[in-house]
Write a protein that holds these residues in place. Structure first.
Motif: not given
Length: 389
Positions: A200, A203-204, A207-208, A313, A356-357, A361
């Motif tokens: 996760y 991915k953060l 920025k996905f 995520g 999506y993010s 989250q």
């Protein structure tokens, strides 16, 4: 597909079955002792209902717990002589197991049945066999399932009370036994959380970021979900036909048939995975889909496929059976789709990937807040010891 660096690939085999004496020594380490029994330890029910429970109980200074299985049946007398509680998880009646139960009851040791499916009532055999897409014309199928469920029912009847995963199946247990039933939900263990947090966080940090493909993931786990997958077969055909970016990831057993076979080159199919490696695969896909037939058997299922995805995520779309109605707030931390809504719900997520993010989250925070093992040691202790804080 989401882009992040692959994690370690050398996970220890699971479950690791230590010799009996090692597990017995673990049982008798502390003052209060909980012995679990599960027929044949595996990577599914055993992990959630036994392994995770033992790990949580081990955090107490005065409680020790360990598990035993069919290979230990000849040694259960020794276990019963040294435990304070005997928890039998989803195990079939046998002469040796029944003898251990009767000995425990004679000694005043509470015997508790733990179950995560409605496999304890022969009234549901036909529904279960049909839902699992078994051959209804094969007498061997009926022989197996009537025997399996009857033996589970016989074990349940010998126990003093039971534990299960949600209030829907709890009501089924009360109707069947008239005995007390408690709820301990399934939850994430620390190993899952550690590995998932790494995924996760990447991915953060990224920025996905994604490549040009859009992956729909189906993590079936067992070879009994053909009828469930049929619910999304037609919507997937339409989506694959109209959008060349879409691919499908399958982990586990599934027969790709009918029109979907025309798109087989766009299916990535993996065998069953170590439960920690599975988190990496779930983390790569844009959508985790959980289609289910909606009946009394499936409504007993837990929400684990939601939180296993949420903690890395990944956004889920699920059939609104009982547990998913309780855990997913449609359009907030995931999506619910009735049988006629799958195309629309999947298309909506794909068309709004710029948002999506936010969903991811929210699902992560919800999964960590509600389904971390840290929430459950006191719950488990109080349920097994039949006490309140």
């Amino acid at each position: 597909m989401f882009i992040f660096n692959p994690l370690q690939d050398n996970f220890q085999n699971f479950p690791i079955i230590s010799p009996f004496e090692v597990r017995f020594k673990a049982l008798i380490q502390k003052e209060k002792r909980v012995a679990y029994f599960y027929e044949n330890p595996d990577n599914s029910t055993f992990r959630y209902r036994v392994y995770n429970m033992i790990e949580a109980l081990s955090t107490f200074e005065d409680i020790s717990a360990s598990f035993f299985h069919n290979g230990d049946l000849d040694s259960l007398d020794k276990v019963i002589d040294h435990c304070d509680y005997f928890v039998i998880c989803r195990s079939r009646y046998s002469e040796k197991l029944s003898r251990a139960i009767l000995k425990a009851k004679f000694k005043g040791i509470p015997v508790i049945y733990d179950v995560d499916d409605i496999i304890f009532n022969i009234d549901y055999v036909h529904l279960i066999v049909n839902t699992l897409d078994q051959d209804l014309k094969d007498p061997n199928v009926w022989d197996f399932w009537f025997a399996y469920i009857s033996r589970q029912e016989a074990t349940l009847k010998l126990c003093d009370r039971s534990i299960t995963t949600n209030s829907f199946i709890a009501n089924k247990l009360r109707e069947k036994t008239g005995k007390p039933v408690s709820i301990i939900p399934n939850f994430l263990n620390q190993e899952q959380i550690n590995i998932s947090n790494k995924i996760y966080q990447q991915k953060l940090d990224n920025k996905f970021s994604r490549d040009d493909s859009i992956y729909i993931g189906y993590f079936s786990g067992t070879p009994s979900h053909n009828r469930d997958f049929e619910i999304v077969a037609s919507p997937l055909v339409n989506l694959l036909n109209e959008d060349p970016r879409i691919r499908v990831m399958i982990v586990g057993y599934l027969n790709i048939k009918g029109e979907l076979g025309n798109y087989s080159s766009r299916f990535d199919i993996y065998p069953l995975q170590h439960f920690l490696k599975l988190q990496e695969l779930i983390g790569k896909v844009e959508l985790n889909i959980v289609p289910l037939q909606d009946n009394e058997f499936t409504n007993c299922k837990s929400e684990l496929k939601y939180f296993d995805a949420g903690i890395v995520g990944t956004v889920s779309i699920a059939t609104p059976i009982f547990s998913y109605r309780q855990s997913i707030n449609d359009g907030n931390n995931g999506f619910l789709a009735n049988s006629y809504e799958w195309y629309e719900k999947i298309r909506n997520v794909i068309d709004n990937l710029d948002q999506y993010s936010e969903f991811a989250q929210t699902a992560y925070n919800d999964s960590l807040t509600k389904f971390s093992w840290l929430n459950y040691p006191n719950v488990i202790r109080n349920v097994i010891f039949n006490t309140e804080d």
